[in-house]
Each structure stands twice: as C-alpha cells, then as structure tokens.
Design a protein around this motif. Structure first.
Motif, PDB file in Angstrom:
ATOM      1  N   SER A   1      31.456  44.274  39.736  1.00  0.00           N
ATOM      2  CA  SER A   1      31.879  42.556  39.930  1.00  0.00           C
ATOM      3  C   SER A   1      33.448  42.567  39.860  1.00  0.00           C
ATOM      4  N   ALA A   2      33.879  43.342  39.093  1.00  0.00           N
ATOM      5  CA  ALA A   2      35.464  43.462  38.816  1.00  0.00           C
ATOM      6  C   ALA A   2      36.143  43.844  40.579  1.00  0.00           C
TER       7      ALA A   2
ATOM      8  N   VAL B   1      33.043  36.835  39.369  1.00  0.00           N
ATOM      9  CA  VAL B   1      33.800  36.426  38.283  1.00  0.00           C
ATOM     10  C   VAL B   1      33.063  36.102  37.134  1.00  0.00           C
TER      11      VAL B   1
ATOM     12  N   TRP C   1      31.925  38.654  33.781  1.00  0.00           N
ATOM     13  CA  TRP C   1      32.288  38.299  32.242  1.00  0.00           C
ATOM     14  C   TRP C   1      30.750  38.258  31.717  1.00  0.00           C
TER      15      TRP C   1
ATOM     16  N   GLU D   1      40.252  37.256  44.182  1.00  0.00           N
ATOM     17  CA  GLU D   1      39.765  36.457  42.766  1.00  0.00           C
ATOM     18  C   GLU D   1      40.596  36.909  41.464  1.00  0.00           C
ATOM     19  N   THR D   2      40.810  36.192  40.678  1.00  0.00           N
ATOM     20  CA  THR D   2      41.471  36.584  39.400  1.00  0.00           C
ATOM     21  C   THR D   2      40.429  36.488  38.369  1.00  0.00           C
ATOM     22  N   LEU D   3      40.471  37.450  37.463  1.00  0.00           N
ATOM     23  CA  LEU D   3      39.503  37.419  36.314  1.00  0.00           C
ATOM     24  C   LEU D   3      39.541  36.772  35.352  1.00  0.00           C
ATOM     25  N   SER D   4      40.965  36.092  35.194  1.00  0.00           N
ATOM     26  CA  SER D   4      41.196  35.199  34.116  1.00  0.00           C
ATOM     27  C   SER D   4      40.085  33.835  34.066  1.00  0.00           C
ATOM     28  N   LEU D   5      39.759  33.428  32.952  1.00  0.00           N
ATOM     29  CA  LEU D   5      38.913  32.227  32.925  1.00  0.00           C
ATOM     30  C   LEU D   5      39.622  30.803  32.530  1.00  0.00           C
TER      31      LEU D   5
ATOM     32  N   LEU E   1      34.347  28.748  39.006  1.00  0.00           N
ATOM     33  CA  LEU E   1      34.436  30.232  39.155  1.00  0.00           C
ATOM     34  C   LEU E   1      33.741  30.873  40.513  1.00  0.00           C
TER      35      LEU E   1
ATOM     36  N   SER F   1      35.617  41.138  42.966  1.00  0.00           N
ATOM     37  CA  SER F   1      36.158  40.001  42.646  1.00  0.00           C
ATOM     38  C   SER F   1      37.753  40.378  43.112  1.00  0.00           C
TER      39      SER F   1
END
Length: 291
Positions: free
Chosen positions: A191-192, A39, A43, A200-204, A35, A195
């Motif tokens: 941070s969003a 990101v 989270w 960057e994608t925020l999906s984990l 990650l 990202s």
C-alpha cells in the motif's frame, strides 16, 4: 467444557466479530472523504503490525521456500481484498459492498479449482447457482441500474477467498499470529508503494487520526474474534452466523447515509444466505467430525 458450551462461545464470538467489522467499514467509508484508499490500508496495516510484533517476539522460525510463497500469496489476496472493498465503499452503499465481500465462500471452490486443480463436486453447484443468482439481484446488471463498482466489490470477495484458501494451507505450518503479522507487513509495504505511485502522501491530516485509529483497532479486534470463533465452533456454524454482519451494515447504512435496499437486493441477500447455509450443510454431511 461441553461441545454445546464451546459452540455457544463460538457463536457469541462470531456475532461480536460481525458487529466490530461493521464498525470498521463505517470508519473506512467516513475517513475516505479525506484519505486515499492505499493510504488508509497502509496505516491500518502498520497499526496491526505494531500490535502483533510483541506477540511474535522470540517465536520466529526458519521457513521453507514453499511456506514463504504461500505467505506472499495469502498476503497479496488479503491486500487486494481490502483494496477493492474500500474502493467499492466509496461508490456503493455500505450494505451492498459488505454483502459482495461476504460472497467469498461462493468464490472459494473456484479458487481451489485454479490453485489445486480440484474439481467442484456436483452437489456444490446448486448452492453456488443460488448464491450467484442472489449476487445478480443485488448488482442488477441492467442498462439502467448497472454500476461497475459492484464488480469491484465482488472482486474483494475473490481476494478474500484467495486469502481464506491460502490461510488454510498455512495453518498446518505456522501460527495464526505469524500469518497475520506477515500479511499486515506485506500489506503495509504494497500500500505504501501504491500510494507513492499515485502521488499520495502517507502523512495523516489531524482530522483523520481518530477514524484511522478506529479502523485499525476494530480491524485487529475483529480478526482476533474471528480466529477465536473458529477455535470454539466449526466452520459450518461460524460461516452462516457471520452473515449477521450484513444486518449490522444495513443498519449503519440506513442510520448514517439513509441507504435502504430495494426488494430485489433484499431477495438477493436472502438467496446468498440460503446458499451459504446449504453449502455449510453439505460440508457438515461430508465431514461430520470436522469443521
């Protein structure tokens, strides 16, 4: 309850805080192989927001513009502190990144000087000098050894010091829960945005869920224990005891990554700890009835 009993509870809470936050650092260092730092910060901030929201239900009050500004400054300092700390974790040993972040008390007088134009007392210069000599021994800024990521780790201490000063300013106006919730909400937003700017994608990924949950949960528990420690014991006791976290970080770094500090880094750690003890003694002598 006697003062001695409360101080003991404060020490136990501080030790627990130090252990829990060292686990947070381990989780953050592990999960960053998959990650991006912003990101992870998003989270962990979102997790803590969800935990704190029910606690603030029906307790909101209208705040003055001055308090709102301090909230934002506190949140920005905390956000940058974690961002720099996690970035440093990617490039230097865990114990060194944790030690540099723990230098925040050394940075506080300079933050106060900038924010309030309050000059640093002459007596404080001795522990500050000792502490920064210790920082120099840890960083070892020679052509053969210098790693710029040590400076990033030191910047995390500056961000933390900034948040410490502004948290103190907020403590006379708002509850600790409100301070933390607003901090985590602003941290999640910043941070969003960062990202998305980095692409960057925020999906984990499924493989990171456990680590992210560990980081978020231990971060919240650690901050709760930290607040509890300051409730039971004065800062002159809590601050030095919290440095046992460096020992925990050193243990995890040795067990998991095989990092063993050299004698210069160990000497530097001792000097930084000594400077904190001396600063705490000076503070206690100046204000014997307060923490």
């Amino acid at each position: 309850m006697s003062d001695v009993y409360l101080v003991k509870k404060g020490i136990y809470a501080t030790l627990s805080y130090a252990l829990v936050m060292s686990v947070t650092a381990v989780g953050a260092k592990q999960v960053q192989t998959e990650l991006a730092v912003p990101v992870l910060v998003f989270w962990q901030s979102l997790f803590c927001c969800l935990v704190l929201l029910p606690q603030m239900w029906g307790k909101w009050e209208r705040r003055t513009l001055a308090v709102v500004k301090i909230h934002f400054l506190r949140s920005l300092g905390g956000f940058l502190g974690f961002l720099f700390y996690y970035w440093a974790l990617n490039h230097i040993p865990l114990v060194e990144a944790s030690l540099l972040r723990a230098c925040a008390p050394l940075c506080v007088p300079f933050v106060v000087l900038i924010m309030h134009r309050t000059m640093i007392p002459k007596a404080r210069w001795i522990p500050l000098f000792v502490g920064f000599v210790g920082v120099g021994l840890v960083i070892q800024p020679t052509p053969d050894h210098f790693n710029p990521w040590h400076l990033v780790g030191l910047l995390s201490a500056v961000g933390l010091a900034f948040s410490m000063v502004t948290t103190r300013m907020l403590s006379n106006h708002v509850s600790g829960q409100e301070t933390m919730l607003i901090y985590f909400a602003i941290s999640a937003l910043l941070s969003a945005v960062l990202s998305l700017v980095q692409g960057e994608t925020l999906s984990l990924p499924a493989s990171t869920w456990g680590w992210v949950l560990l980081v978020g949960a231990t971060l919240y528990i650690g901050m709760y224990l930290y607040t509890l420690a300051y409730t039971y014991a004065p800062a002159s006791v809590v601050s030095p005891v919290s440095y046992v976290g460096i020992v925990f970080s050193g243990f995890w770094g040795w067990m998991i990554w095989g990092h063993v500090p050299d004698w210069l880094a160990i000497t530097g750690t001792g000097l930084i700890f000594a400077s904190v003890l001396l600063s705490a003694r000076l503070a206690r002598n100046r204000t014997p009835t307060s923490g």
